[in-house]
Design a protein around this motif. Sequence first.
Motif, PDB file in Angstrom:
ATOM      1  N   VAL A  60       0.625  -1.061   0.002  1.00 14.35           N
ATOM      2  CA  VAL A  60      -0.048  -0.041  -0.061  1.00 14.35           C
ATOM      3  C   VAL A  60       0.794   1.236  -0.139  1.00 14.35           C
ATOM      4  N   PHE A  61       0.715   2.349  -0.914  1.00 13.10           N
ATOM      5  CA  PHE A  61       1.217   3.492  -0.645  1.00 13.10           C
ATOM      6  C   PHE A  61      -0.028   4.716  -0.198  1.00 13.10           C
ATOM      7  N   LYS A  62       0.390   5.543   0.282  1.00  9.43           N
ATOM      8  CA  LYS A  62      -0.513   6.637   1.023  1.00  9.43           C
ATOM      9  C   LYS A  62       0.101   8.067   0.522  1.00  9.43           C
ATOM     10  N   PRO A  63      -0.427   8.360  -0.695  1.00  8.37           N
ATOM     11  CA  PRO A  63       0.122   9.837  -1.002  1.00  8.37           C
ATOM     12  C   PRO A  63      -0.804  10.773   0.183  1.00  8.37           C
ATOM     13  N   GLN A  64       0.157  11.660   0.582  1.00  7.86           N
ATOM     14  CA  GLN A  64      -0.637  12.825   1.280  1.00  7.86           C
ATOM     15  C   GLN A  64      -1.077  13.864   0.331  1.00  7.86           C
ATOM     16  N   ALA A  93      -3.503   1.987  -3.687  1.00  4.86           N
ATOM     17  CA  ALA A  93      -3.421   3.459  -3.472  1.00  4.86           C
ATOM     18  C   ALA A  93      -4.438   3.889  -2.469  1.00  4.86           C
ATOM     19  N   LEU A  94      -3.963   4.467  -1.424  1.00  6.12           N
ATOM     20  CA  LEU A  94      -4.680   5.082  -0.321  1.00  6.12           C
ATOM     21  C   LEU A  94      -4.662   6.619  -0.405  1.00  6.12           C
ATOM     22  N   ALA A  95      -5.501   7.219  -0.835  1.00  6.43           N
ATOM     23  CA  ALA A  95      -5.433   8.630  -0.845  1.00  6.43           C
ATOM     24  C   ALA A  95      -5.550   9.433   0.411  1.00  6.43           C
ATOM     25  N   ILE A 125      -9.394   5.773   0.829  1.00 14.39           N
ATOM     26  CA  ILE A 125      -9.533   7.296   1.253  1.00 14.39           C
ATOM     27  C   ILE A 125      -9.691   7.276   2.706  1.00 14.39           C
ATOM     28  N   THR A 126      -9.273   8.620   3.180  1.00 19.20           N
ATOM     29  CA  THR A 126      -9.441   8.806   4.693  1.00 19.20           C
ATOM     30  C   THR A 126     -10.503   9.938   4.720  1.00 19.20           C
ATOM     31  N   LEU A 127     -11.184   9.776   5.757  1.00 17.37           N
ATOM     32  CA  LEU A 127     -12.204  10.686   6.077  1.00 17.37           C
ATOM     33  C   LEU A 127     -12.209  11.352   7.375  1.00 17.37           C
TER      34      LEU A 127
END
Length: 283
Positions: A60-64, A93-95, A125-127
């Motif tokens: 997993v990659f998490k672009p900020q 991809a976790l945005a 995504i994060t919320l």
Amino acid sequence: MAVTPFADRFETIASARSPLCVGIDPAPETLAAWNLPYSAEGVREFGLRMVDALGDRAGVFKPQIAFFERFGWQGMKAVAEVIAHIRSAGALALADVKRMDIGHTLEAYAGAWIGADAGIPADAITLGAYMGSGSLTPVIKRAVEHGAGLFVVVRSSNPDGIALQNARHEDERTVADALADDLTAFNAPHLGKYGIGPCGAVIGATLDDAEHVLERLPTSLILAPGIGAQGATMADLKARFGKAAARRTLPAVSRQIAHAGNSANALADITARLIDEAHGLRG
């Protein structure tokens, strides 16, 4: 056509590669250390190089997204390329967008990031949910339809969040506990192959009192920032979260990896060590 839920895809890739979540945070000081300009081209180059170096290792990659959004449409074009590169490498991809709103506005945010027809399609995504957990309904619906993952901030590690997250309802549950209960209820009709639903939680890896709220999240994946530069280790995380929750956790590491330098070998070396440690969370 049936879609494979994010949690099921994560379990597959975590077993094949690692549960490690590599943060892509092109902060000004990081770009300077990499001899890259603080610009849309700089953040693009940083993200692509990270994926080139680690795309066949990290699950997993998490672009900020804030670091890309800073540069307007050019920055958003850059992150779209980075996310597409992540997915073409077979990783998730976790945005990290931390969107929060109500009604049609949140529905539009969901459409921006979730689904093949999204503006920038990501896997998760994060919320934020502090406009009420019911405000999440439109994005949960879209996540279920498209097999996406959601990670809702429940307990953050920043001291300023403690007063709000630990405030109590009339029934004596903390705000964080009540949100965790709601996420578990949202997941109940949508459990995948491994008993995990679309609604995950963000829980800081540096928290010493996380185990209580984690007990209320038995069907959630956990995104745990705070490994490395913020002081937590994988061993700390397993001790704080407990065995069951640790196995469902994506330990997120950003600066510790990026600060190893812009050499592909240096990035691969530190990531290999972190991957070994991350596998220990699932043992």
